[in-house]
Structure formats: structure tokens, C-alpha cells
Design a protein around this motif. Sequence first.
Motif, mmCIF file in Angstrom:
data_model
loop_
_atom_site.group_PDB
_atom_site.id
_atom_site.type_symbol
_atom_site.label_atom_id
_atom_site.label_comp_id
_atom_site.label_asym_id
_atom_site.label_seq_id
_atom_site.Cartn_x
_atom_site.Cartn_y
_atom_site.Cartn_z
ATOM 1 N N GLN A 284 32.538 58.890 63.211
ATOM 2 C CA GLN A 284 33.869 58.337 63.493
ATOM 3 C C GLN A 284 34.700 58.204 62.208
ATOM 4 O O GLN A 284 35.344 57.192 61.952
ATOM 5 C CB GLN A 284 33.727 56.989 64.202
ATOM 6 C CG GLN A 284 32.875 57.073 65.458
ATOM 7 C CD GLN A 284 32.557 55.738 66.079
ATOM 8 O OE1 GLN A 284 33.248 54.744 65.841
ATOM 9 N NE2 GLN A 284 31.507 55.682 66.895
ATOM 10 N N ARG B 81 37.528 58.389 59.435
ATOM 11 C CA ARG B 81 38.972 58.252 59.522
ATOM 12 C C ARG B 81 39.516 57.734 58.189
ATOM 13 O O ARG B 81 38.779 57.156 57.392
ATOM 14 C CB ARG B 81 39.349 57.280 60.636
ATOM 15 C CG ARG B 81 38.675 55.914 60.476
ATOM 16 C CD ARG B 81 38.476 55.229 61.813
ATOM 17 N NE ARG B 81 37.855 53.904 61.661
ATOM 18 C CZ ARG B 81 36.541 53.699 61.640
ATOM 19 N NH1 ARG B 81 35.692 54.719 61.736
ATOM 20 N NH2 ARG B 81 36.052 52.477 61.528
ATOM 21 N N SER B 82 40.792 57.953 57.952
ATOM 22 C CA SER B 82 41.434 57.442 56.742
ATOM 23 C C SER B 82 42.789 56.862 57.106
ATOM 24 O O SER B 82 43.339 57.141 58.173
ATOM 25 C CB SER B 82 41.600 58.545 55.689
ATOM 26 O OG SER B 82 42.475 59.562 56.162
ATOM 27 N N TRP C 99 34.347 54.638 58.279
ATOM 28 C CA TRP C 99 33.420 55.358 59.140
ATOM 29 C C TRP C 99 32.437 54.368 59.744
ATOM 30 O O TRP C 99 32.369 53.217 59.329
ATOM 31 C CB TRP C 99 32.690 56.463 58.380
ATOM 32 C CG TRP C 99 31.680 55.978 57.362
ATOM 33 C CD1 TRP C 99 30.325 55.862 57.529
ATOM 34 C CD2 TRP C 99 31.946 55.559 56.010
ATOM 35 N NE1 TRP C 99 29.727 55.397 56.378
ATOM 36 C CE2 TRP C 99 30.709 55.200 55.423
ATOM 37 C CE3 TRP C 99 33.114 55.449 55.237
ATOM 38 C CZ2 TRP C 99 30.594 54.737 54.121
ATOM 39 C CZ3 TRP C 99 33.000 54.988 53.931
ATOM 40 C CH2 TRP C 99 31.765 54.641 53.383
ATOM 41 N N TYR D 173 36.095 57.670 69.528
ATOM 42 C CA TYR D 173 36.230 57.793 68.080
ATOM 43 C C TYR D 173 35.477 59.000 67.546
ATOM 44 O O TYR D 173 35.900 59.607 66.551
ATOM 45 C CB TYR D 173 35.771 56.504 67.402
ATOM 46 C CG TYR D 173 36.701 55.337 67.642
ATOM 47 C CD1 TYR D 173 38.071 55.458 67.434
ATOM 48 C CD2 TYR D 173 36.216 54.110 68.092
ATOM 49 C CE1 TYR D 173 38.928 54.398 67.663
ATOM 50 C CE2 TYR D 173 37.067 53.039 68.316
ATOM 51 C CZ TYR D 173 38.420 53.194 68.100
ATOM 52 O OH TYR D 173 39.271 52.140 68.319
ATOM 53 N N THR E 41 37.398 62.350 65.489
ATOM 54 C CA THR E 41 37.051 62.702 64.116
ATOM 55 C C THR E 41 37.580 64.072 63.730
ATOM 56 O O THR E 41 37.935 64.309 62.574
ATOM 57 C CB THR E 41 35.523 62.639 63.911
ATOM 58 O OG1 THR E 41 35.066 61.329 64.188
ATOM 59 C CG2 THR E 41 35.142 62.992 62.474
ATOM 60 N N THR F 63 41.117 62.868 62.823
ATOM 61 C CA THR F 63 41.204 61.798 61.826
ATOM 62 C C THR F 63 40.397 62.098 60.571
ATOM 63 O O THR F 63 40.554 61.407 59.560
ATOM 64 C CB THR F 63 40.742 60.461 62.426
ATOM 65 O OG1 THR F 63 39.359 60.561 62.819
ATOM 66 C CG2 THR F 63 41.573 60.117 63.649
ATOM 67 N N GLY F 64 39.534 63.107 60.617
ATOM 68 C CA GLY F 64 38.801 63.500 59.424
ATOM 69 C C GLY F 64 39.611 64.335 58.462
ATOM 70 O O GLY F 64 39.170 64.579 57.336
ATOM 71 N N TYR G 39 45.220 58.267 59.917
ATOM 72 C CA TYR G 39 45.326 57.797 61.296
ATOM 73 C C TYR G 39 45.837 56.367 61.250
ATOM 74 O O TYR G 39 45.112 55.443 60.910
ATOM 75 C CB TYR G 39 43.946 57.872 61.945
ATOM 76 C CG TYR G 39 43.857 57.522 63.416
ATOM 77 C CD1 TYR G 39 44.881 57.832 64.315
ATOM 78 C CD2 TYR G 39 42.710 56.912 63.923
ATOM 79 C CE1 TYR G 39 44.763 57.540 65.661
ATOM 80 C CE2 TYR G 39 42.582 56.610 65.274
ATOM 81 C CZ TYR G 39 43.604 56.919 66.133
ATOM 82 O OH TYR G 39 43.479 56.628 67.478
ATOM 83 N N PHE H 66 39.578 49.195 62.134
ATOM 84 C CA PHE H 66 40.634 49.766 61.296
ATOM 85 C C PHE H 66 40.968 48.868 60.107
ATOM 86 O O PHE H 66 40.710 47.662 60.119
ATOM 87 C CB PHE H 66 41.899 49.990 62.126
ATOM 88 C CG PHE H 66 41.721 50.958 63.262
ATOM 89 C CD1 PHE H 66 41.670 52.319 63.029
ATOM 90 C CD2 PHE H 66 41.612 50.508 64.569
ATOM 91 C CE1 PHE H 66 41.503 53.220 64.073
ATOM 92 C CE2 PHE H 66 41.450 51.387 65.624
ATOM 93 C CZ PHE H 66 41.392 52.744 65.372
#
Length: 496
Positions: free
Chosen positions: A36, A38-39, A51, A221, A225, A228-229, A233, A277
Motif C-alpha cells: 500500500q 503512497r506519498s 506504507w 489500498y 499502489t 500512488t506508488g 496522493y 495518511f
Amino acid sequence: MGRFATLTSSALTAFALFSTTEAACSSKKNDTCPMQVRSAYAGPEGMVVSWNTYSRLSDPFVRYGKSPHHMDKVAVSYVSVTYPTSTTYNNHVSIKDLEPNAVYYYVPMDGKEKTPFTFKTSRSVGDKSPYSIAVVVDLGLIGPDGLTTHVGTGAANPLKPGDKNTIQSLEAQGDVTEFLWHPGDIAYADYWLKEEIQGFLPNTTIEGGAKVYESLLNQFYDEMTAVTGVKPYMVGPGNHEANCDNGGTTDKVHDIKYNVSICLPGQTNFTGFINHFRMPSAQSGGLGNFWYSFDHGMVHYVQLDTETDLGHGFIGPDEPNGVEAEDAGPFSTLKDAQTKWLAKDLASVDRSKTPWIIVAGHHPWYASIGTDASDVCFDCKDVFEPIFLENNVDLVLSGHVHAYERNAPTANFTADPKELNNPSSPWYIMNGAAGHYDGLDTLTEPRNSYSRFSQDTAYGWSKLTFHNCTHLTHEFVSSANGTVLDTATLFKNHKC
């Protein structure tokens, strides 16, 4: 994984790593495997990488660099958090002192992944170069446990065979859009009971439903990815993040009305949303993931909380006795915290550097769904609209209603006579048509007098393109095939 469409090179990078990671993390033996991923932006020179893992990490870290073959820098944190009923831990690492508008490669922990993830930092404030972003609202789980080509009894609008879904459509954009903004209703894990009642998912006990809820969250999630990877996001709160009961679910066959009392600890009061988040509230003086702002090139973005903390004596839709009586929030102990923050934030914007101000909040107040409909947040209008008008906000985005409606620039229910030619009122666009298990809503006829284009039959998302400091184009993109079903351009006479 064959459901995903052909991707661009950046999306392929994330997709390849996602596929490898998903398989590796499916084994409990590898309980520190990153999932999952994300940044999110964290100020003009920072990013937060997040993550999930099956077990707690004592010192989460990210290895990163400007080259995939030379990730020589390391950022460390000690934030590995969970909550009751969660099956994973959320890990968050802040990275500082980054170059603006630059691509970085990164790997959470020292995993065995052969291909790193990427993020691109925010553009410098005042950078007038054109760019586009993607916006989705009301996007839920796709696949066998969510939106698919069939539905349960009473649901509607399944995907047509061969249609792309919204996640696939966003992937296909690749580098065309710089970040994804999701102002509320994320995953729809709280639909678990409704899906069971409709015969779409197998029945469980109320206690067993907690596992179903968390499973739906994790599946969503994991799916995200691939998007969002590779790009930031940015999210905001919606009513479906509040609790596990979908705002109240009724089993009509057995005449049983379920409410928030069925939710176990960890599934109430936005707990999953709070833990999952890390938005840039610290950098902008906001509050958690609920309200915050950030700059990106020529645009000042503001995320608002239309669900709680409205202030001035108003009740948010998810506060006790609110529209949906979800018994969630408020989250600030200070009186009128959000509205005071908003007024201060907007007043401090340097319009010579960031001429555009774009605001998003989950609930709309200009929508063709009837004046008495609970989906319209008139309290939100009374609280926020005067501040928007005073500070010349350009565009207001919302969702919640699962349809698309582009309104004219509007103030106090009256369309601006200048329409899109340098109006003095904010432009309002509602797009909650991203797609989830329960399908689309039906807009009422006749449409409101300030409505200019609407549709309630196709899933889709919004693409915003900032051409320069005076022209902004909004497009409604059909997820099924990528066609643009509506487009309009706003002219504002900003001083460049």
C-alpha cells in the motif's frame, strides 16, 4: 493482475513492483514487506512516504535518490502505528531538503524489490509552467468484492464487460497528471454489511464483519499502489471514512436498522483515515488529514473538512445530530478552528505567485438533487461561501453525490452573469462519479438554474489543466474508454 490496462513507463514501474510486492506480502512469513505504498507533499521541499506492513517496524526508513541505481540517501522515522481491528501497521517517513519539481526513486526499507517506486516533488511557488492534475471523489474498491460486472440485489450500474474502471483510467494517464487528489469517500469499506445483505458477499456475524471491513480497506489500498506508488496522493475526509456502518444500514427483509453501535473499536471516528495518511497540515497550520493547504507551481490548493468542525454553531454532517448522525468529531478543541484557519490561510496567499486558488471539500451545496436532500450541505455553504467570496476563490470541487455536474460560477444560488469569462464568483464542479459498489445516483429534473452540464450514467474523474495564470480547463474523463464527455475553460484576469 490481468485486469490492469496498458500503462506508461512510470506506471509500469509501479505496477511491476506492486505485482511483486503483493505476491511477496501475501506470505505471513514476510511480515515486514511494504504494501500500500503512497506519498504526499510535505511542504515545498519535502515528501512523506507511507506504507503498510503486517507487523510493527521499530525504525521505518526509506532509501532514496535521483537515480534508480544510486539511492544513496536514507530517511528514518519511528512512526509505525496501528489501531484495534487493523490487520496492518501504517508506517510514515518524512523526507526533507528535496529539490523542487524533481523525480526521486525510493524503496521503503531494504526490501528485495528490483524496481524502486518514484515520486515527483512539488513545483516551486511561482513556477508558471503549465501542468495537469487528476481529481477523484467517491472512489471505492474495484473487483470481486467491490465494483465489478455484476451487483447484488438492489444495487445498480455494474461495469460493462470490457470497460476500464477508474483506477485503470488513472493508471493510463501516467505522467500526464502530476498528482491525484481524492477529497473523500475512500474505499467504501463501510459497505461490507450492505453488500452482505444484498447477497453480494457471504454473510458474517457483526463481530466477523470487522475482518471484512479491514479486508476491503486493504484490497483498495493495494489496488491503488499502481497509481500512488508513482505520484503523490492527497486526500480529504468523506462521510464513508467516519465509521463502519455506512451511515446506517437497513436489512429490509428482516426489518433491522443497523447504526454506528455495531462498529468495533478502531472502526469509528475516522480512525483508519487518521492512521493511514499524513497530509501537510503541520506545514500549513491545518489539522491532521482534515484540513490543510499546499502550493504547487501557480496554484494554491485547499482541502476542507465538510464532515465535522464547521464552526459558528453549525453541525457537520457526521457530528452528533448532523445530517447523517454519524457521531464522529469534532476534532479541534478550539472554537471555529477550521473557518478561522481558512480565512487566515486564504488571506495570506500571494496571488502574484499563486494566482489560482482551488478548494475541495467532500459535500456539495450546489447540486441538482432537490433542495431538501440531505446530501446537500447548506451549513457548509453558510460557513465557507462568504470566505470564498471575500478571497476570490476560483474553483470549488466536491463529490458525495455519485454523478457529475458542472455549474456556472455561482454565489448565493445565483449564476454569475459573466459565466466563465472572468467571473467574480467561484466556479463549482461536483464530480462523485468515480465509481464504487453501489453505482451512480440519479440527478433530479429540472436541473438547477445555475447547472450547465450534468450526467449520471458514466463513471469518470476530473482532469484540471492550468495553462497559465489566466486559463484553467476542467475535463470530465470517462473511465470506460478515456473519452472526454465534458470540457470547459475558465478565464480569470489574474495579474501574472
